[in-house]
Design a protein around this motif. Structure first.
Motif, PDB file in Angstrom:
ATOM      1  N   LYS A 172       3.216 -21.682   3.109  1.00  0.00           N
ATOM      2  CA  LYS A 172       3.169 -22.406   4.310  1.00  0.00           C
ATOM      3  C   LYS A 172       2.091 -23.312   4.637  1.00  0.00           C
ATOM      4  CE  LYS A 172       3.356 -21.634   9.194  1.00  0.00           C
ATOM      5  NZ  LYS A 172       3.384 -20.596  10.417  1.00  0.00           N
ATOM      6  N   ASN A 173       0.810 -22.707   4.433  1.00  0.00           N
ATOM      7  CA  ASN A 173      -0.222 -23.387   4.928  1.00  0.00           C
ATOM      8  C   ASN A 173      -0.473 -24.772   3.731  1.00  0.00           C
ATOM      9  OD1 ASN A 173      -0.974 -21.743   6.757  1.00  0.00           O
ATOM     10  ND2 ASN A 173      -2.905 -21.032   5.923  1.00  0.00           N
ATOM     11  N   ASP A 174       0.138 -24.604   2.443  1.00  0.00           N
ATOM     12  CA  ASP A 174      -0.023 -25.577   1.778  1.00  0.00           C
ATOM     13  C   ASP A 174       1.079 -26.808   2.190  1.00  0.00           C
ATOM     14  OD1 ASP A 174      -1.788 -24.432   0.042  1.00  0.00           O
ATOM     15  OD2 ASP A 174      -0.034 -23.403  -0.957  1.00  0.00           O
ATOM     16  N   LEU A 175       2.061 -26.298   2.729  1.00  0.00           N
ATOM     17  CA  LEU A 175       3.141 -27.363   3.311  1.00  0.00           C
ATOM     18  C   LEU A 175       2.454 -28.048   4.581  1.00  0.00           C
ATOM     19  CD1 LEU A 175       6.469 -25.357   2.955  1.00  0.00           C
ATOM     20  CD2 LEU A 175       5.606 -27.020   1.364  1.00  0.00           C
ATOM     21  N   LEU A 176       1.861 -27.329   5.172  1.00  0.00           N
ATOM     22  CA  LEU A 176       1.146 -27.984   6.375  1.00  0.00           C
ATOM     23  C   LEU A 176       0.178 -28.808   6.037  1.00  0.00           C
ATOM     24  CD1 LEU A 176       0.729 -24.873   8.795  1.00  0.00           C
ATOM     25  CD2 LEU A 176       2.343 -26.698   8.923  1.00  0.00           C
ATOM     26  N   PHE A 177      -0.646 -28.554   4.682  1.00  0.00           N
ATOM     27  CA  PHE A 177      -1.560 -29.743   4.661  1.00  0.00           C
ATOM     28  C   PHE A 177      -0.974 -30.876   4.054  1.00  0.00           C
ATOM     29  CE2 PHE A 177      -4.707 -31.593   1.600  1.00  0.00           C
ATOM     30  CZ  PHE A 177      -5.972 -31.162   2.331  1.00  0.00           C
ATOM     31  N   ILE A 204     -17.477 -26.107  -3.557  1.00  0.00           N
ATOM     32  CA  ILE A 204     -16.255 -26.263  -2.670  1.00  0.00           C
ATOM     33  C   ILE A 204     -16.275 -26.634  -1.302  1.00  0.00           C
ATOM     34  CG2 ILE A 204     -14.167 -25.219  -2.450  1.00  0.00           C
ATOM     35  CD1 ILE A 204     -14.284 -23.818  -5.075  1.00  0.00           C
ATOM     36  N   LEU A 205     -17.092 -25.664  -0.883  1.00  0.00           N
ATOM     37  CA  LEU A 205     -17.243 -25.566   0.796  1.00  0.00           C
ATOM     38  C   LEU A 205     -18.141 -26.594   1.081  1.00  0.00           C
ATOM     39  CD1 LEU A 205     -18.372 -21.799   1.236  1.00  0.00           C
ATOM     40  CD2 LEU A 205     -16.105 -22.886   1.570  1.00  0.00           C
ATOM     41  N   GLY A 206     -19.134 -27.025   0.391  1.00  0.00           N
ATOM     42  CA  GLY A 206     -20.138 -28.169   0.619  1.00  0.00           C
ATOM     43  C   GLY A 206     -19.226 -29.224   0.625  1.00  0.00           C
ATOM     44  N   ALA A 207     -17.944 -29.621  -0.417  1.00  0.00           N
ATOM     45  CA  ALA A 207     -17.415 -30.897  -0.605  1.00  0.00           C
ATOM     46  C   ALA A 207     -16.253 -30.839   0.574  1.00  0.00           C
ATOM     47  CB  ALA A 207     -16.583 -30.844  -1.776  1.00  0.00           C
ATOM     48  N   LEU A 208     -15.845 -29.728   1.080  1.00  0.00           N
ATOM     49  CA  LEU A 208     -14.881 -29.745   2.353  1.00  0.00           C
ATOM     50  C   LEU A 208     -15.566 -30.332   3.365  1.00  0.00           C
ATOM     51  CD1 LEU A 208     -11.960 -29.014   2.946  1.00  0.00           C
ATOM     52  CD2 LEU A 208     -13.148 -26.697   3.686  1.00  0.00           C
ATOM     53  N   GLY A 209     -16.945 -29.689   3.703  1.00  0.00           N
ATOM     54  CA  GLY A 209     -17.531 -30.122   4.915  1.00  0.00           C
ATOM     55  C   GLY A 209     -17.910 -31.577   4.778  1.00  0.00           C
ATOM     56  N   LEU A 210     -18.461 -32.028   3.806  1.00  0.00           N
ATOM     57  CA  LEU A 210     -18.877 -33.517   3.667  1.00  0.00           C
ATOM     58  C   LEU A 210     -17.647 -34.370   3.588  1.00  0.00           C
ATOM     59  CD1 LEU A 210     -20.791 -35.582   2.797  1.00  0.00           C
ATOM     60  CD2 LEU A 210     -20.512 -35.181   0.326  1.00  0.00           C
ATOM     61  N   GLY A 211     -16.502 -33.822   3.213  1.00  0.00           N
ATOM     62  CA  GLY A 211     -15.269 -34.897   3.345  1.00  0.00           C
ATOM     63  C   GLY A 211     -14.901 -34.899   4.887  1.00  0.00           C
ATOM     64  N   ALA A 212     -14.951 -33.626   5.597  1.00  0.00           N
ATOM     65  CA  ALA A 212     -14.675 -33.978   7.127  1.00  0.00           C
ATOM     66  C   ALA A 212     -15.454 -34.418   7.746  1.00  0.00           C
ATOM     67  CB  ALA A 212     -14.679 -32.375   7.413  1.00  0.00           C
ATOM     68  N   PHE A 213     -16.955 -34.647   7.265  1.00  0.00           N
ATOM     69  CA  PHE A 213     -17.903 -35.384   8.045  1.00  0.00           C
ATOM     70  C   PHE A 213     -17.590 -36.688   8.012  1.00  0.00           C
ATOM     71  CE2 PHE A 213     -22.222 -36.905   8.387  1.00  0.00           C
ATOM     72  CZ  PHE A 213     -22.591 -36.871   9.709  1.00  0.00           C
ATOM     73  N   TRP A 244     -10.589 -37.663  -0.149  1.00  0.00           N
ATOM     74  CA  TRP A 244     -10.527 -36.994  -1.685  1.00  0.00           C
ATOM     75  C   TRP A 244     -10.939 -35.658  -1.837  1.00  0.00           C
ATOM     76  CZ3 TRP A 244     -13.716 -35.567  -5.385  1.00  0.00           C
ATOM     77  CH2 TRP A 244     -13.017 -35.022  -6.780  1.00  0.00           C
ATOM     78  N   LEU A 245     -12.418 -35.569  -0.993  1.00  0.00           N
ATOM     79  CA  LEU A 245     -13.238 -34.501  -1.227  1.00  0.00           C
ATOM     80  C   LEU A 245     -12.277 -33.333  -0.402  1.00  0.00           C
ATOM     81  CD1 LEU A 245     -16.709 -35.821  -0.408  1.00  0.00           C
ATOM     82  CD2 LEU A 245     -16.143 -34.788  -2.423  1.00  0.00           C
ATOM     83  N   ILE A 246     -11.697 -33.552   0.644  1.00  0.00           N
ATOM     84  CA  ILE A 246     -10.991 -32.388   1.173  1.00  0.00           C
ATOM     85  C   ILE A 246      -9.741 -31.980   0.468  1.00  0.00           C
ATOM     86  CG2 ILE A 246      -9.602 -31.933   3.245  1.00  0.00           C
ATOM     87  CD1 ILE A 246     -11.200 -33.703   5.052  1.00  0.00           C
ATOM     88  N   VAL A 247      -9.074 -32.923  -0.108  1.00  0.00           N
ATOM     89  CA  VAL A 247      -8.108 -32.468  -1.145  1.00  0.00           C
ATOM     90  C   VAL A 247      -8.408 -31.847  -2.381  1.00  0.00           C
ATOM     91  CG1 VAL A 247      -6.139 -33.511  -2.491  1.00  0.00           C
ATOM     92  CG2 VAL A 247      -6.595 -34.289   0.076  1.00  0.00           C
TER      93      VAL A 247
END
Length: 228
Positions: free
Chosen positions: A59-64, A173-182, A217-220
């Protein structure tokens, strides 16, 4: 059979370069390059996300994927001119709300923000600092002050919630996610500055698109790896 995700990354880089080159000049040919490449960005990322899932979609993947669809809607709406600005704003707002929900599902006190909570007010200060800078221009319209305030709150919240995500031994991974959102936050703030504070500031289009394409791209890239 292993899917050629690297091929999608190459296509994404080429489409991103097309957008960036198109924004370095105002000739009709360059603008057409930007308009041709920009609608391709989110579909490429959506396919990349689907191919990189470690298991059957949940479900969460479909939301993404739905969040990427709203990002695509925002991209297209902003291409159509000022008359569609609010529509684009609303589409990106829905993307941010979905991202925020997905990040919230993975929150932990062991996260970066859990250990460094000072970053939450700093990020909100950045988002609303822009808002108050743009407020004199926003007040010329009866809707924009409220719409942009809501958007700034959602934008800051998404960036904050990205820092609440946690997984053991996954700092990269967490760094990429945080940087992507920023980077997405910075891209949208530059859109606002260009629209309401400093119109056509130096390399505005290039700065907006470079931070946007890299941030998405970083978030994905990062999010599916949280399930692995």
């Amino acid at each position: 059979m292993k899917k050629p995700i690297w091929l999608l990354d190459i296509l994404y880089v080429l489409a991103s370069l097309g957008c960036l080159l198109g924004r370095l000049s105002e000739t009709p040919l360059d603008q057409q390059l930007d308009y041709s490449c920009k609608p391709l960005l989110m579909p490429i990322l959506a396919l990349r996300f689907y191919w990189s899932l470690p298991q059957q979609a949940r479900k969460n993947d479909l939301l993404f994927v739905l969040a990427l669809f709203f990002a695509w809607g925002g991209d297209v709406a902003l291409m159509l001119g000022d008359a569609y600005f609010i529509l684009g704003l609303g589409s990106f707002l829905l993307m941010q709300l979905l991202y925020s929900y997905l990040f919230f599902q993975r929150r932990s006190w062991s996260s970066f923000l859990g250990r460094r909570p000072i970053f939450a007010p700093l990020i909100l200060s950045l988002a609303f600092g822009f808002y108050f800078l743009a407020l004199p221009k926003l007040l010329e319209d009866p809707i924009l002050p409220f719409a942009v305030a809501l958007y700034a709150l959602a934008l800051g919240s998404m960036s904050i919630l990205a820092l609440t995500v946690y997984k053991k031994q996954a700092a990269k991974i967490l760094g990429a996610l945080g940087l992507g959102a920023f980077l997405f936050l910075i891209s949208d703030l530059m859109i606002g500055l260009n629209a309401f504070v400093y119109p056509d500031f130096f390399l505005a289009g290039f700065g907006i698109m470079s931070t946007y394409t890299l941030g998405q791209w970083l978030i994905v890239w990062a999010y599916p790896k949280l399930n692995s």
